[in-house]
Scaffold this motif. Structure first.
Motif, PDB file in Angstrom:
ATOM      1  N   LYS A  48      62.403  40.468  57.904  1.00  0.00           N
ATOM      2  CA  LYS A  48      63.429  39.796  58.728  1.00  0.00           C
ATOM      3  C   LYS A  48      63.658  40.521  60.061  1.00  0.00           C
ATOM      4  O   LYS A  48      64.181  39.928  60.990  1.00  0.00           O
ATOM      5  CB  LYS A  48      64.740  39.645  57.945  1.00  0.00           C
ATOM      6  CG  LYS A  48      65.594  40.879  57.872  1.00  0.00           C
ATOM      7  CD  LYS A  48      66.931  40.585  57.209  1.00  0.00           C
ATOM      8  CE  LYS A  48      67.689  41.857  56.911  1.00  0.00           C
ATOM      9  NZ  LYS A  48      67.883  42.794  58.023  1.00  0.00           N
TER      10      LYS A  48
ATOM     11  N   THR B 184      60.735  30.432  48.421  1.00  0.00           N
ATOM     12  CA  THR B 184      61.902  30.496  49.316  1.00  0.00           C
ATOM     13  C   THR B 184      63.201  30.486  48.515  1.00  0.00           C
ATOM     14  O   THR B 184      64.165  31.165  48.867  1.00  0.00           O
ATOM     15  CB  THR B 184      61.859  29.306  50.306  1.00  0.00           C
ATOM     16  OG1 THR B 184      60.688  29.463  51.114  1.00  0.00           O
ATOM     17  CG2 THR B 184      63.089  29.259  51.199  1.00  0.00           C
ATOM     18  N   ARG B 185      63.190  29.739  47.405  1.00  0.00           N
ATOM     19  CA  ARG B 185      64.385  29.663  46.554  1.00  0.00           C
ATOM     20  C   ARG B 185      64.731  31.061  46.004  1.00  0.00           C
ATOM     21  O   ARG B 185      65.883  31.490  46.040  1.00  0.00           O
ATOM     22  CB  ARG B 185      64.065  28.706  45.394  1.00  0.00           C
ATOM     23  CG  ARG B 185      65.250  28.174  44.632  1.00  0.00           C
ATOM     24  CD  ARG B 185      64.755  27.250  43.511  1.00  0.00           C
ATOM     25  NE  ARG B 185      64.204  28.004  42.383  1.00  0.00           N
ATOM     26  CZ  ARG B 185      64.937  28.472  41.383  1.00  0.00           C
ATOM     27  NH1 ARG B 185      66.239  28.270  41.353  1.00  0.00           N
ATOM     28  NH2 ARG B 185      64.374  29.157  40.395  1.00  0.00           N
TER      29      ARG B 185
ATOM     30  N   LYS C 150      65.911  33.523  48.676  1.00  0.00           N
ATOM     31  CA  LYS C 150      67.332  33.308  48.996  1.00  0.00           C
ATOM     32  C   LYS C 150      68.203  34.030  47.964  1.00  0.00           C
ATOM     33  O   LYS C 150      69.150  34.729  48.323  1.00  0.00           O
ATOM     34  CB  LYS C 150      67.606  31.804  48.986  1.00  0.00           C
ATOM     35  CG  LYS C 150      68.904  31.453  49.612  1.00  0.00           C
ATOM     36  CD  LYS C 150      68.889  30.042  50.189  1.00  0.00           C
ATOM     37  CE  LYS C 150      70.134  29.850  51.035  1.00  0.00           C
ATOM     38  NZ  LYS C 150      71.089  28.947  50.500  1.00  0.00           N
TER      39      LYS C 150
ATOM     40  N   ASN D 118      68.467  37.559  48.577  1.00  0.00           N
ATOM     41  CA  ASN D 118      69.146  37.914  49.825  1.00  0.00           C
ATOM     42  C   ASN D 118      68.191  38.593  50.815  1.00  0.00           C
ATOM     43  O   ASN D 118      68.544  39.580  51.456  1.00  0.00           O
ATOM     44  CB  ASN D 118      70.356  38.823  49.528  1.00  0.00           C
ATOM     45  CG  ASN D 118      71.248  39.009  50.735  1.00  0.00           C
ATOM     46  OD1 ASN D 118      71.336  38.121  51.580  1.00  0.00           O
ATOM     47  ND2 ASN D 118      71.879  40.177  50.846  1.00  0.00           N
TER      48      ASN D 118
ATOM     49  N   THR E 229      62.072  33.045  54.892  1.00  0.00           N
ATOM     50  CA  THR E 229      61.494  32.048  53.992  1.00  0.00           C
ATOM     51  C   THR E 229      60.006  32.320  53.815  1.00  0.00           C
ATOM     52  O   THR E 229      59.429  33.135  54.555  1.00  0.00           O
ATOM     53  CB  THR E 229      61.625  30.628  54.584  1.00  0.00           C
ATOM     54  OG1 THR E 229      60.912  30.630  55.837  1.00  0.00           O
ATOM     55  CG2 THR E 229      63.076  30.240  54.817  1.00  0.00           C
TER      56      THR E 229
END
Ligand code: 5AD
Ligand code: SF4
Length: 438
Positions: free
Chosen positions: A240, A269-270, A273, A276, A280
């Motif tokens: 990120k 991606t699920r 998430k 955290n 993606t």
């Protein structure tokens, strides 16, 4: 007069390896000499890791064995690092013979704690986060190797990935002033170091927590300008925070090695998430494409967790698919394990151990074929190798690493240690290569 001896066992990551070196340096200033076996040591020291349950278990079984030595002589037993930080005083309930418990931010006080424990016969516990950055340049200590060295540029983590204990045992993110980093880098190069690995839990966010500090790419450019330094590496990166400016560095900076360790953790991606992670599947894939656009031969390695709570077969297949697609050079894969305080550990949708084991071995099999296929493609190429010394398994051979971090063995004289040499790759294995000097 004989000097007191210290036996040190290190578990865990490069951060811990580096911390251990600082511990030995600090103890050396008080007369302690390292010994490779615990049997006759005056000080038994363990630097622990708690990132996964397995690493913590390994420490507990070693401690069980060391305690018999502690009981039988005038020996002190000290426990440092992440488990010490996490458990603190609680360690004494299971292991009452421990003399010193010191956390990840108390390393500089180790000699004082040892002295106090010896003089008073009382247990010493210090899990405060008081330490600033420990410097090799500031102490008279030796460095781990005269060829390669670690240099800590930041510590701690603010990300709180839901599976990870690091923010709890290493504290909040803190960057080291760039002036101090450059001075230490110059000192290391002055003492013969050819390759520096910059260390931090999340090096990409270097400088973000202190105003007026340079960014990580700017720091890399400054270090790249140090005369006499040949190679720069860094770890660990968070996807990120991998900026386009940092990606550009792989095309621009001649000393920056073409290798990036970029933990994916999951291809779904699920799940990302729920972890955290802040990116993606598509975002991660895009980073890889941009990295390969500026540096086509960049080696990419990763970390993957299987069986995160709630991971379905479909999620897992998405991880398998992206591993096929990206073709990592190598990866490190783990079964998810609960860690104290973490959000994921409180989840009610745990995957069974049997299923985690099945997914792990399936994924590892996939990667094994990819690594072998990619390695074989390198046969016939020439690589620049930084010679680290003689091979442990064959006295006639030398061993070293290429810029892309591949282990390459070849025949040569020990005088080549510390030199950069051109080696033609003649044979490829899963974790190493055989070559011939050209
Ligand atoms: N369970 C399994 N693997 C973990 N890691 C971190 N925490 C856990 C956990 N609770 C892995 C991640 C990380 C690497 C250092 O260890 O993949 O990148
Ligand atoms: Fe742990 Fe996430 Fe921080 Fe890495 S970025 S140390 S995985 S919390």
């Amino acid at each position: 007069m004989s000097f007191p001896s210290v036996y040190l066992k290190t578990f865990g990551c490069q951060m811990n390896v580096n911390d251990s070196q600082h511990m030995l340096n600090l103890l050396a200033a008080h007369g302690y000499v390292p010994t490779p076996t615990p049997d006759k040591a005056d000080l038994l020291l363990v630097n622990t890791c708690s990132v996964r349950e397995k690493s913590e278990q390994k420490f507990y079984s070693l401690l069980g064995r060391l305690i018999s030595l502690r009981k039988s002589a005038s020996v002190l037993l000290c426990v440092g690092g992440c488990v010490a930080q996490q458990e603190g005083e609680k360690l004494l309930e299971r292991f009452p013979y421990v003399d010193v418990i010191f956390g990840t931010g108390s390393i500089s006080r180790l000699p004082m704690l040892v002295e106090k424990a010896r003089k008073t016969g009382k247990v010493q516990i210090d899990t405060s986060f008081e330490d600033e950055f420990l410097s090799v340049a500031g102490s008279n200590g030796s460095i781990a190797s005269d060829i390669k060295a670690f240099l800590t540029i930041m510590k701690g983590c603010n990300n709180f990935c839901s599976f990870c204990v690091v923010p709890y045992v290493r504290g909040r993110e803190k960057s080291r002033p760039s002036g101090e980093i450059l001075r230490e880098a110059e000192h290391l190069v002055g003492s013969g170091v050819k390759e520096i690995t910059l260390l931090g839990q999340n090096v990409n966010s270097y400088g973000q927590t202190c105003s007026g500090e340079v960014t990580f790419p700017e720091l890399l450019r400054k270090i790249n300008g140090i005369p006499g330094l040949h190679r720069i590496r860094f770890t660990t990166s968070h996807p990120k925070d991998l900026s386009q400016d940092l990606i550009r560095c792989f095309g621009e900076l001649e000393k920056l090695c073409p290798h990036l360790h970029l933990p994916l953790q999951s291809g779904s991606t699920r799940i990302l998430k729920m972890m955290n992670r802040g990116y993606t599947r598509e975002g991660y894939r895009d980073l890889i494409q941009r990295l390969r656009a500026v540096c086509p031969h960049i080696a990419i390695t990763t970390d993957i967790i299987v069986g995160f709570p709630g991971e379905t077969e479909t999620d897992f297949q998405e991880t398998v698919d992206i591993v096929h697609e990206i073709e990592y050079d190598e990866f490190y894969s783990f079964k998810y394990s609960d860690r104290p305080n973490t959000r994921a550990s409180k989840s009610l949708t745990k995957v069974s151990d049997k299923e985690k084991a099945r997914r792990l071995s399936l994924l590892q099999e996939v990667q094994k074929h990819i690594t072998l296929r990619k390695n074989r493609r390198l046969v016939g190429n020439t690589a620049e190798v930084l010679v680290e010394g003689c091979s442990k398994t064959n006295a006639k051979r030398l061993t070293g690493r290429s810029g892309s971090n591949k282990v390459i063995n070849f025949e040569g004289l020990p005088e080549l240690r510390g030199k950069l040499v051109q080696v033609e790759i003649t044979e490829a294995f899963l974790h190493s290569f055989l070559g011939r000097r050209v």
